[in-house]
Motif scaffolding. Structure first.
Motif, PDB file in Angstrom:
ATOM      1  N   LEU A 186      31.166  -4.853   1.579  1.00  0.00           N
ATOM      2  CA  LEU A 186      30.785  -6.027   2.352  1.00  0.00           C
ATOM      3  C   LEU A 186      31.301  -7.253   1.602  1.00  0.00           C
ATOM      4  N   LEU A 187      32.219  -7.959   2.232  1.00  0.00           N
ATOM      5  CA  LEU A 187      32.906  -9.058   1.562  1.00  0.00           C
ATOM      6  C   LEU A 187      32.473 -10.401   2.143  1.00  0.00           C
ATOM      7  N   PRO A 188      32.307 -11.415   1.291  1.00  0.00           N
ATOM      8  CA  PRO A 188      31.910 -12.732   1.805  1.00  0.00           C
ATOM      9  C   PRO A 188      33.015 -13.365   2.630  1.00  0.00           C
ATOM     10  N   SER A 189      32.618 -14.094   3.655  1.00  0.00           N
ATOM     11  CA  SER A 189      33.576 -14.848   4.454  1.00  0.00           C
ATOM     12  C   SER A 189      33.843 -16.186   3.770  1.00  0.00           C
ATOM     13  N   ARG A 190      35.087 -16.608   3.811  1.00  0.00           N
ATOM     14  CA  ARG A 190      35.448 -17.900   3.236  1.00  0.00           C
ATOM     15  C   ARG A 190      35.156 -19.055   4.178  1.00  0.00           C
ATOM     16  N   THR A 191      34.851 -18.751   5.425  1.00  0.00           N
ATOM     17  CA  THR A 191      34.709 -19.811   6.424  1.00  0.00           C
ATOM     18  C   THR A 191      33.279 -20.009   6.908  1.00  0.00           C
ATOM     19  N   GLU A 192      32.391 -19.069   6.602  1.00  0.00           N
ATOM     20  CA  GLU A 192      31.002 -19.174   7.063  1.00  0.00           C
ATOM     21  C   GLU A 192      30.105 -18.489   6.042  1.00  0.00           C
ATOM     22  N   SER A 193      29.184 -19.227   5.468  1.00  0.00           N
ATOM     23  CA  SER A 193      28.381 -18.701   4.358  1.00  0.00           C
ATOM     24  C   SER A 193      27.516 -17.515   4.759  1.00  0.00           C
ATOM     25  N   SER A 194      27.077 -17.458   6.016  1.00  0.00           N
ATOM     26  CA  SER A 194      26.213 -16.359   6.444  1.00  0.00           C
ATOM     27  C   SER A 194      26.991 -15.177   7.004  1.00  0.00           C
ATOM     28  N   ALA A 195      28.302 -15.301   7.103  1.00  0.00           N
ATOM     29  CA  ALA A 195      29.135 -14.236   7.670  1.00  0.00           C
ATOM     30  C   ALA A 195      29.649 -13.309   6.573  1.00  0.00           C
ATOM     31  N   ARG A 196      30.022 -12.113   6.978  1.00  0.00           N
ATOM     32  CA  ARG A 196      30.578 -11.120   6.065  1.00  0.00           C
ATOM     33  C   ARG A 196      31.723 -10.395   6.767  1.00  0.00           C
ATOM     34  N   ILE A 197      32.575  -9.777   5.979  1.00  0.00           N
ATOM     35  CA  ILE A 197      33.638  -8.929   6.517  1.00  0.00           C
ATOM     36  C   ILE A 197      33.362  -7.509   6.054  1.00  0.00           C
ATOM     37  N   VAL A 198      33.212  -6.609   7.004  1.00  0.00           N
ATOM     38  CA  VAL A 198      32.991  -5.206   6.674  1.00  0.00           C
ATOM     39  C   VAL A 198      34.359  -4.547   6.512  1.00  0.00           C
ATOM     40  N   ARG A 199      34.629  -4.093   5.306  1.00  0.00           N
ATOM     41  CA  ARG A 199      35.874  -3.361   5.050  1.00  0.00           C
ATOM     42  C   ARG A 199      35.541  -1.875   4.981  1.00  0.00           C
ATOM     43  N   VAL A 200      36.015  -1.125   5.962  1.00  0.00           N
ATOM     44  CA  VAL A 200      35.719   0.294   6.067  1.00  0.00           C
ATOM     45  C   VAL A 200      36.878   1.097   5.487  1.00  0.00           C
ATOM     46  N   THR A 201      36.562   1.948   4.524  1.00  0.00           N
ATOM     47  CA  THR A 201      37.597   2.743   3.853  1.00  0.00           C
ATOM     48  C   THR A 201      37.480   4.236   4.143  1.00  0.00           C
TER      49      THR A 201
END
Length: 208
Positions: A186-201
């Motif tokens: 779960l990676l932090p978004s650079r554009t929205e403090s409450s958003a995240r990017i789910v990186r699925v491997t």
């Protein structure tokens, strides 16, 4: 808006040629918005921070990726923007079932010279034809559970998933865990403090 534009482009460290193409994308988006509601009307005034920067950050997460598949491309966020700003050799397939949105994608790709292929089709009809792509992504399209179901043929065979999510991301992960075993970070978004990017491997269905 020009101040936001300059800040976003400086942070992304793009060339002057790429900056001009992104300007053309924004101009096209603004023009087509009056014809087809491509993005939320209230977000158009913040297009550089809400949309362009949000898409560009995905490139930094997978810098070696060259083949991308964008599901439910809509206004080309993130897929068309990734193609415009990506490294040499990048190729992005855009999947969109709405024909008028596909017209926007096709015309804007032509004007910017973006290396994309536009598929006017439902996701289920084309997902199996894209095994082996480096990254599958989707933004503001569906729940994580649904995204994983669509992308399963790719994610279980080595493709990485990048799925930007809002503040409900933990709830979406919990829901998805009832059906899937998901290897992710779960990676932090650079554009929205409450958003995240789910990186699925990795992805596997849970045993019944």
């Amino acid at each position: 808006m020009s101040r936001e534009r300059d800040r976003v482009l400086a942070a992304a460290d793009v060339s002057r040629e790429t900056a001009e193409k992104l300007d053309l994308y924004v101009a096209q988006l603004t023009r087509w918005q009056a014809i087809k509601n491509l993005v939320g009307p209230s977000t158009l005034a913040e297009v550089w921070t809400r949309h362009v920067a949000d898409a560009l950050q995905l490139l930094t997460l997978m810098p070696a990726a060259r083949t991308w598949l964008d599901l439910g491309s809509g206004a080309g966020i993130p897929g068309l923007i990734l193609a415009i700003a990506g490294p040499p050799g990048i190729r992005v397939d855009l999947v969109e079932s709405n024909a008028r949105k596909c017209a926007f994608l096709t015309e804007t790709a032509r004007l910017t010279g973006a290396p994309v292929r536009v598929h006017n089709a439902r996701i289920e009809a084309v997902i199996g034809d894209h095994r082996g792509v480096d990254v599958v992504c989707a933004r503001a399209l569906a729940s994580l559970t649904q995204l994983l179901a669509w992308a399963e043929p790719l994610l279980k065979t080595g493709t990485t998933g990048l799925f930007p999510k809002g503040r409900e991301v933990e709830a979406e992960l919990t829901e998805a865990a009832a059906r899937w075993t998901v290897g992710h970070d779960l990676l932090p978004s650079r554009t929205e403090s409450s958003a995240r990017i789910v990186r699925v491997t990795a992805l596997a269905p849970n045993r019944p």
